[in-house]
Design an enzyme around this catalytic site. Structure first.
Site, short mmCIF file in Angstrom:
data_model
loop_
_atom_site.label_atom_id
_atom_site.label_comp_id
_atom_site.label_asym_id
_atom_site.label_seq_id
_atom_site.Cartn_x
_atom_site.Cartn_y
_atom_site.Cartn_z
N HIS A 35 28.43 -38.92 -5.27
CA HIS A 35 27.11 -38.80 -4.65
C HIS A 35 27.05 -37.51 -3.87
O HIS A 35 28.08 -36.94 -3.54
CB HIS A 35 26.85 -39.93 -3.62
CG HIS A 35 26.92 -41.30 -4.13
ND1 HIS A 35 25.84 -41.98 -4.60
CD2 HIS A 35 27.97 -42.16 -4.21
CE1 HIS A 35 26.21 -43.21 -4.96
NE2 HIS A 35 27.50 -43.33 -4.73
N ASP A 66 33.62 -42.26 -4.72
CA ASP A 66 33.02 -42.35 -3.38
C ASP A 66 34.03 -42.18 -2.25
O ASP A 66 33.80 -42.63 -1.14
CB ASP A 66 32.29 -43.68 -3.22
CG ASP A 66 31.00 -43.73 -4.02
OD1 ASP A 66 30.65 -42.71 -4.65
OD2 ASP A 66 30.35 -44.79 -4.02
N ASP A 69 26.58 -48.77 -9.11
CA ASP A 69 26.03 -47.43 -9.24
C ASP A 69 27.04 -46.45 -9.86
O ASP A 69 26.76 -45.26 -9.98
CB ASP A 69 25.47 -46.91 -7.92
CG ASP A 69 26.51 -46.80 -6.81
OD1 ASP A 69 27.55 -47.49 -6.88
OD2 ASP A 69 26.28 -46.03 -5.86
#
Length: 172
Positions: free
Chosen positions: A170, A132, A62
């Site tokens: 994110h 992340d 991702d």
């Protein structure tokens, strides 16, 4: 930003972000963690930007699945912490300095979420592209590393200037 650097936030998948970092007057650009190539390519073409590289924080798909389609548009270097990441041409490690003509980054190894995770920090503008490792409401999950590694990574980030602008991978 004082140096004329612009950052375009590109929504990816359902909850990812990619970033196009560019300088408006030179039209030079780099992209961070492309999951989907189409919106990135569209923005680059619309703004007549010259893509100079792809920066990857870690190996999860991702954050990397858009690399191949971007490379179909233009042959450029892919900077990553893991030679197994698709298209990687330049391997980065802790304390490397990545220098483009319009922006540079200090590379900080940041294991915890993954063992190969790195973050990109620009001292001049206090910009952190952290994949992340860090989110608005907390830190990323520990998948491959240990809680101790994640804590050590967060402590490295904690000492960055208070006015650091954080660009995460994110937002859940």
């Amino acid at each position: 930003m004082q140096s004329g650097i612009k950052i375009e936030i590109v929504k990816q998948l359902t909850d990812n972000y990619s970033y196009i970092i560019y300088k408006k007057n030179t039209k030079n650009a780099i992209v961070v963690d492309p999951a989907e190539a189409e919106p990135i390519i569209k923005f680059i073409k619309k703004n007549n930007l010259s893509l100079k590289g792809i920066l990857i924080t870690h190996h999860h798909s991702d954050h990397t699945s858009g690399i191949n389609d971007i490379l179909k548009e233009k042959t450029i270097d892919v900077y990553s912490p893991n030679k197994k990441i698709t298209g990687t041409t330049k391997l980065l490690k802790d304390k490397d300095i990545l220098d483009f003509d319009f922006i540079n980054f200090n590379i900080i190894a940041s294991p915890g979420h993954t063992l190969d995770h790195i973050v990109y920090f620009n001292k001049k503008e206090n910009l952190l592209f952290c994949g992340d490792v860090l989110f608005y409401y907390g830190c990323g999950r520990v998948f491959e590393g240990t809680m101790k590694q994640m804590l050590d990574t967060l402590n490295k980030i904690k000492v960055l200037p208070d006015d650091t602008k954080v660009f995460c991978g994110h937002e859940y």
